[in-house]
Write a protein that holds these residues in place. Structure first.
Motif, short mmCIF file in Angstrom:
data_model
loop_
_atom_site.label_atom_id
_atom_site.label_comp_id
_atom_site.label_asym_id
_atom_site.label_seq_id
_atom_site.Cartn_x
_atom_site.Cartn_y
_atom_site.Cartn_z
N LYS A 52 0.83 -1.21 0.00
CA LYS A 52 0.00 0.00 0.00
C LYS A 52 0.86 1.25 0.00
CE LYS A 52 -3.92 -2.16 2.28
NZ LYS A 52 -4.63 -2.34 3.53
N VAL A 53 1.92 1.25 0.81
CA VAL A 53 2.79 2.44 0.91
C VAL A 53 3.52 2.68 -0.41
CG1 VAL A 53 4.87 3.33 2.03
CG2 VAL A 53 3.07 2.30 3.40
N THR A 54 4.10 1.62 -0.97
CA THR A 54 4.90 1.81 -2.19
C THR A 54 4.05 2.04 -3.42
OG1 THR A 54 5.06 -0.58 -2.49
CG2 THR A 54 6.86 0.49 -1.33
N SER A 55 2.79 1.63 -3.40
CA SER A 55 1.95 1.87 -4.57
C SER A 55 1.63 3.35 -4.73
CB SER A 55 0.66 1.06 -4.48
OG SER A 55 -0.15 1.53 -3.43
N ASN A 56 1.82 4.14 -3.68
CA ASN A 56 1.55 5.57 -3.75
C ASN A 56 2.79 6.39 -4.09
OD1 ASN A 56 -1.17 5.29 -3.12
ND2 ASN A 56 -0.72 5.21 -0.93
N LEU A 57 3.93 5.71 -4.29
CA LEU A 57 5.15 6.44 -4.64
C LEU A 57 5.01 7.06 -6.02
CD1 LEU A 57 7.89 3.95 -3.40
CD2 LEU A 57 7.17 6.08 -2.31
N PRO A 58 5.68 8.19 -6.24
CA PRO A 58 5.60 8.82 -7.56
C PRO A 58 6.20 7.92 -8.64
CG PRO A 58 7.19 9.95 -6.16
CD PRO A 58 6.53 8.91 -5.32
N GLN A 59 5.61 7.96 -9.80
CA GLN A 59 6.09 7.20 -10.93
C GLN A 59 7.19 7.98 -11.64
OE1 GLN A 59 4.96 4.00 -11.61
NE2 GLN A 59 4.07 4.32 -9.60
N VAL A 64 8.02 5.04 -18.03
CA VAL A 64 8.80 4.11 -18.83
C VAL A 64 7.83 3.26 -19.65
CG1 VAL A 64 10.48 2.23 -18.75
CG2 VAL A 64 10.55 4.05 -17.03
N CYS A 65 8.11 3.16 -20.94
CA CYS A 65 7.24 2.37 -21.82
C CYS A 65 7.46 0.87 -21.59
CB CYS A 65 7.49 2.73 -23.28
SG CYS A 65 9.12 2.21 -23.87
N LYS A 70 10.96 -3.88 -20.37
CA LYS A 70 11.49 -5.18 -20.77
C LYS A 70 13.02 -5.16 -20.80
CE LYS A 70 9.85 -7.46 -24.20
NZ LYS A 70 9.31 -7.86 -25.51
N ILE A 71 13.59 -4.09 -21.31
CA ILE A 71 15.05 -3.97 -21.39
C ILE A 71 15.65 -3.90 -19.99
CG2 ILE A 71 16.93 -2.42 -22.08
CD1 ILE A 71 15.22 -1.76 -24.58
#
Length: 89
Positions: A52-59, A64-65, A70-71
């Motif tokens: 829950k905590v880390t899902s709210n971290l900024p992207q 990233v596509c 994948k790379i």
């Protein structure tokens, strides 16, 4: 290109054999108990909180596509499994 295919085939066979060993050990390990919920199991509660905590971290900006991810994953996998890959050659 042929070398790459051979290495990838060997790596796939290695991973499959590891999975088979894990499955066999689970089968031989005796009866298992189904736990229908995470509730009340300390390690799962902690995992839920961390998720829950880390899902709210900024992207990342810019995001990233799929191809980029994948790379990144392939590079990290190869770095971690470099020694295994060398043994397979």
């Amino acid at each position: 290109m042929v070398d790459t295919i051979i290495v990838e085939s060997r790596l796939i066979l290695f991973v499959l054999s590891e999975c088979q060993l894990l499955i066999d050990s689970l089968i031989q390990g005796g009866p298992k108990q189904w736990i229908p919920s995470h509730y009340g199991i300390a390690s799962n509660e902690i995992a839920d909180i961390l998720t829950k905590v880390t899902s709210n971290l900024p992207q990342p900006d810019p995001p990233v596509c799929y191809h980029g991810i994948k790379i990144i994953i392939a590079a990290r996998f190869n770095a971690r499994h470099h020694e295994i890959i060398k043994l397979l050659l």
